[in-house]
Write an enzyme that holds these catalytic residues in place. Sequence first.
Site, PDB file in Angstrom:
ATOM      1  N   ASP A  12       0.680  -0.993  -0.028  1.00  0.00           N
ATOM      2  CA  ASP A  12       0.106  -0.114  -0.045  1.00  0.00           C
ATOM      3  C   ASP A  12       1.390   1.222  -0.085  1.00  0.00           C
ATOM      4  O   ASP A  12       2.203   0.922   0.550  1.00  0.00           O
ATOM      5  CB  ASP A  12      -0.901  -0.075   1.310  1.00  0.00           C
ATOM      6  CG  ASP A  12      -1.730   1.419   1.035  1.00  0.00           C
ATOM      7  OD1 ASP A  12      -2.397   1.625   0.743  1.00  0.00           O
ATOM      8  OD2 ASP A  12      -1.359   1.535   2.709  1.00  0.00           O
ATOM      9  N   ASP A 217      -7.276  -1.779   3.408  1.00  0.00           N
ATOM     10  CA  ASP A 217      -5.969  -2.766   2.850  1.00  0.00           C
ATOM     11  C   ASP A 217      -6.568  -4.180   3.715  1.00  0.00           C
ATOM     12  O   ASP A 217      -6.063  -5.255   2.729  1.00  0.00           O
ATOM     13  CB  ASP A 217      -4.516  -2.089   3.213  1.00  0.00           C
ATOM     14  CG  ASP A 217      -4.229  -0.910   3.104  1.00  0.00           C
ATOM     15  OD1 ASP A 217      -4.666  -0.867   1.953  1.00  0.00           O
ATOM     16  OD2 ASP A 217      -2.936  -0.460   3.585  1.00  0.00           O
TER      17      ASP A 217
HETATM   18  P1  ADP Z   1      -5.354   5.099  -0.147  1.00  0.00           P
HETATM   19  O1  ADP Z   1      -5.899   4.911   1.021  1.00  0.00           O
HETATM   20  O2  ADP Z   1      -4.816   4.445  -1.470  1.00  0.00           O
HETATM   21  O3  ADP Z   1      -5.521   6.978  -0.230  1.00  0.00           O
HETATM   22  P2  ADP Z   1      -8.533   5.901  -0.950  1.00  0.00           P
HETATM   23  O4  ADP Z   1      -9.549   5.028  -1.480  1.00  0.00           O
HETATM   24  O5  ADP Z   1      -8.596   6.568   0.644  1.00  0.00           O
HETATM   25  O6  ADP Z   1      -6.960   5.474  -1.062  1.00  0.00           O
HETATM   26  O7  ADP Z   1      -7.757   7.591  -1.714  1.00  0.00           O
HETATM   27  C1  ADP Z   1      -8.032   7.224  -2.888  1.00  0.00           C
HETATM   28  C2  ADP Z   1      -8.443   8.887  -2.953  1.00  0.00           C
HETATM   29  O8  ADP Z   1      -9.642   9.760  -3.041  1.00  0.00           O
HETATM   30  C3  ADP Z   1      -7.360  10.332  -2.431  1.00  0.00           C
HETATM   31  O9  ADP Z   1      -6.233  10.105  -2.985  1.00  0.00           O
HETATM   32  C4  ADP Z   1      -8.104  11.237  -2.355  1.00  0.00           C
HETATM   33  O10 ADP Z   1      -7.497  11.785  -3.684  1.00  0.00           O
HETATM   34  C5  ADP Z   1      -9.381  11.235  -2.600  1.00  0.00           C
HETATM   35  N1  ADP Z   1      -9.601  11.162  -0.713  1.00  0.00           N
HETATM   36  C6  ADP Z   1     -10.324  10.624  -0.849  1.00  0.00           C
HETATM   37  N2  ADP Z   1     -10.721  10.249   0.940  1.00  0.00           N
HETATM   38  C7  ADP Z   1     -10.949  11.866   0.687  1.00  0.00           C
HETATM   39  C8  ADP Z   1     -10.449  12.831   1.928  1.00  0.00           C
HETATM   40  N3  ADP Z   1     -11.206  12.787   3.216  1.00  0.00           N
HETATM   41  N4  ADP Z   1     -10.547  14.321   1.616  1.00  0.00           N
HETATM   42  C9  ADP Z   1      -9.829  14.636   0.517  1.00  0.00           C
HETATM   43  N5  ADP Z   1      -9.394  13.341  -0.822  1.00  0.00           N
HETATM   44  C10 ADP Z   1     -10.240  11.932  -0.613  1.00  0.00           C
HETATM   45 MG    MG Z   2      -2.741   3.260   4.139  1.00  0.00          MG
END
Ligand code: ADP
Ligand code: MG
Length: 275
Positions: A12, A217
């Site tokens: 990750d 994850d």
């Molecule tokens: P990871 O855990 O790999 O970062 P996520 O699925 O949690 O993946 O998030 C993917 C993308 O979605 C982030 O890189 C961001 O651009 C957007 N994102 C997710 N949650 C938020 C949040 N709370 N605020 C702003 N952007 C978010």
């Molecule tokens: Mg992570």
Amino acid sequence: EIACKVNAIVFDKTGTLTNGKPEVTDIIALGAFDDDDVLQIAASIEKASEHPLAEAIYHHAEEEEGITLIETTGFEAIPGHGVKALLQDKWYYFGNRRLVTDKLGLALERLEKKIERLETGGKTAMILATENEIVGVIAVADTVKETSRAAIDALHARGIETWMITGDNERTAQAIAAQVGITNVLAEVLPEDKAANIVRIQQSGKVVAMVGDGINDAPALAQADLGIAMGNGTDVAMEAGGIVIIKNDLRDVVEAIQISKATVSKIHQNLFFAL
Ligand code: ADP
Ligand code: MG
């Protein structure tokens, strides 16, 4: 017994390869909004979110800029996209490109170039928008753990293939991957698709380990032949992992494999002599 057979490891990005403590680096404000407005609105929405990106935003606003947050209602997290909330009778959305283009149907136009530049530098750009216009952009940077590169190099030296998986955008993912020496990058993966990506690598004939820290994850950790959770990760991740890396140092992934190899060969030796 499985750890010594692993020949592909999926990491990750946020909180595993990186420190998972992103910091605000750039703010772009559009139209009638200034930098402080953009930061204030985004921080006010994020106050209700548990995402690591959220904390970076409201911490920066409150602690570093001394901005007072506004009351919001109707907060909703949109997994893999971002967040939305009602603020002074207006819906605001804050998240990635996919949120703005697919969910809101807005065009990025001239902003696209600026966002690309931020992403190429390994930063994660988040866009603030109402239902009908883009208001601004906030970029954050997360730093790679000092020992990540050494861990990846050690795995490659042992002939183990490495992958990075993330919900973040392709360009930022590639920039971080290059810093740690990973070439197989799975970016813009929705939380519910992480496990399916593990299956795909398993189907290519690999014995796969997944290393992660987040709630999203957990299904991938459970799906992998071996799940390795970070000790500072969420409880769900640690529950799903077969091995927990207490010190959060990825070199201990290499160590775990070495211990497994030594133990299994000792077991075989003892079996042989017992027979
Ligand atoms: P990871 O855990 O790999 O970062 P996520 O699925 O949690 O993946 O998030 C993917 C993308 O979605 C982030 O890189 C961001 O651009 C957007 N994102 C997710 N949650 C938020 C949040 N709370 N605020 C702003 N952007 C978010
Ligand atoms: Mg992570």
